[in-house]
Design a protein around this motif. Structure first.
Motif, PDB file in Angstrom:
ATOM      1  N   LEU A 239       0.958  -1.202   0.149  1.00  0.00           N
ATOM      2  CA  LEU A 239       0.233   0.057  -0.016  1.00  0.00           C
ATOM      3  C   LEU A 239       0.944   1.165  -0.095  1.00  0.00           C
ATOM      4  N   TYR A 242      -0.438   2.819   5.235  1.00  0.00           N
ATOM      5  CA  TYR A 242      -1.442   2.185   5.858  1.00  0.00           C
ATOM      6  C   TYR A 242      -2.633   3.078   6.485  1.00  0.00           C
ATOM      7  N   HIS A 318       1.427  -3.911   3.248  1.00  0.00           N
ATOM      8  CA  HIS A 318       0.435  -3.094   4.199  1.00  0.00           C
ATOM      9  C   HIS A 318       0.997  -1.716   4.143  1.00  0.00           C
TER      10      HIS A 318
END
Length: 490
Positions: A239, A242, A318
């Motif tokens: 990502l 987060y 993440h």
């Protein structure tokens, strides 16, 4: 004085005779920041780990070995305190504040083994507030929590700009301080001890603690050259940032998270992972040297080998760089056991804690497990993997910012400061990408796991009042007309 105290402790503790036959040597190989999946033999087809792969082939791997959590942003401090004391996370926090008392009482891992005749040795990362030289019979190159870092090693690389950091350049210090890479020195210290041990009759316990692959992730250029950026994949669960990082205490000011710039880009993630892989492969080569010496010295047949790490690491997964989270990549570590009678090339998925290695070695040495040791030996599972494990569920914690429970293929993660709940079906979603917390069909599972987490809190002396923070998940909370419960924000 130290020997007198140890003798006193032994008179009061269950023990076996130091001269009894069959007591094996113990070689404990310990890494730092090593994600459970970062071995070629365990599924990562990019990283090169030929020596660890051979260990996997020779022994049994526990594929679901967890760290219980931390009261400190430096997760390794909590992990290592649990390891040395055998205490669960919040009991270990109390013990950490009085660790010298634990040492004086002779209750630490190496002391328990020394008490039944082991010659104990430590080299590498320590990161505990007591003197390693007063805890082991012999030490060499006791290292701090991490090699010295420099400003150039942070918030890099930035797209469109040259990278100011060169992990192979000794001018940045870190692993290069002293003129030779720290992983090489740790291996050479262990080789010297093994050489000396050839002529001795007492069994040995080696605590060989590498700093690698903790940042600054520095490796020789030849190892970096094995991992050109085009060879490095971006994790499927990567990502740009987060969404709950600040609420869970792993935001932009946390040291680990400052290693890469925001937003996370493909280039920054690939670069961080490239350096992680290079340092792991260099570490693997040093482990290979130790294993080769063990064989050459004729000590392998009577030596149990354990390889694990103090926690995992995200390295871009993440949107995170560090280990201060409850995702599998940061909670789980590799855990390999090789020894006489251990089945080769076997995988056991029963969940354990990495600190079980302490209780395992005590059983091998014939030491009755002391009352304060929470963790369990894995020897019963090695004998019969079909039996249930010692832990019906796995508990995870970070400060007062995160809690987690893993049971039956599901994981519940809570961020109390944001009243966030996340639910993942690990069996179907191993990368933890599909949050089920707001799915009404999973409301019963959400509440069941919350109830199990509350039970674990009671057992582990966790004082965080989750019931007040999540009243809608408490067992006494009324269900809605549709049969599900209200949800905290996800």
């Amino acid at each position: 004085m130290i020997r007198f105290l140890l003798f006193t402790v032994l008179l009061l503790s269950p023990r076996v005779d130091a001269a009894s036959p069959g007591r094996p040597n113990i070689l404990f190989l310990f890494a730092d920041d090593y994600c459970f999946e970062a071995l070629h033999a365990l599924g990562d087809r990019v990283v090169e780990t030929p020596n660890l792969d051979r260990l996997v082939a020779r022994g049994t791997t526990f594929t679901h070995a967890y760290n219980m959590g931390s009261w400190s942003p430096a997760v390794c401090i909590a992990s290592r305190t649990m390891l040395l004391t055998g205490r669960s996370v919040w009991q270990a926090q109390a013990a950490h504040r009085a660790l010298d008392t634990e040492r004086t009482a002779g209750r630490l891992w190496p002391q328990l083994l020394a008490g039944v005749g082991y010659r104990t040795y430590m080299t590498g990362k320590w990161h505990l507030p007591i003197d390693a030289a007063q805890t082991f019979d012999q030490t060499s190159h006791v290292r701090p929590g991490m090699p010295k870092d420099t400003p150039e090693g942070y918030s890099r690389p930035v797209d469109g700009q040259p990278d100011p950091w060169n992990p192979a350049d000794p001018k940045f210090g870190g692993y290069w301080e002293g003129g030779k890479h720290w992983s090489e020195i740790t291996a050479e210290d262990t080789l010297a001890f093994l050489h000396d041990a050839r002529g001795r009759t007492e069994p040995f316990f080696i605590y060989c603690a590498f700093n690698a692959p903790h940042d600054p992730r520095q490796a020789p250029q030849t190892y970096l050259d094995r991992y050109p950026l085009e060879r490095i994949p971006v994790p499927v669960n990567a990502l740009a940032e987060y969404p709950h990082a600040e609420a869970m205490g792993a935001g932009r000011t946390l040291r680990d998270e400052r290693l890469a710039p925001y937003p996370r880009t493909d280039r920054s993630i690939k670069t961080q992972r490239r350096e992680y892989y290079a340092l792991i492969t260099h570490l693997d080569a040093q482990i290979g040297r130790v294993l080769q010496a063990l064989e050459a010295n004729g000590q392998a047949d009577n030596t149990w080998i354990f390889f694990t790490a103090d926690h995992g690491l995200a390295v871009g997964q993440h949107g995170l760089m560090g280990k201060q989270n409850m995702y599998e990549h940061s909670l789980r570590v590799p855990f390999i056991v090789v020894g006489p009678g251990v089945n080769p090339d076997r995988k056991i998925a029963t969940p354990i804690y990495l600190q079980d290695v302490m209780a395992t070695t005590l059983e091998l040495a014939g030491v009755a497990k002391p009352r304060q040791v929470y963790f369990h030996s894995v020897l019963p599972l090695l004998r019969d993997p079909r039996q249930p494990g010692a832990y019906p569920e796995i508990y995870g914690a970070y400060l007062d910012r995160q809690r987690a429970i893993v049971q039956g293929g599901f994981k519940l993660i809570l961020y109390p400061q944001g009243r966030v709940a996340r639910l993942f079906h690990l069996s179907e979603d191993p990368h933890e990408m599909k949050d089920l917390a707001l799915d009404p069909t999973h409301a019963p599972m959400l509440r069941r796991l919350f109830s199990r987490l509350i039970d674990q809190q009671r057992q582990l002396n966790d004082a965080l009042d989750l019931t007040s923070l999540y009243p809608e998940l408490a067992p006494t909370a009324p269900a809605t007309a549709g049969g599900s419960s209200p949800k905290p924000r996800a």
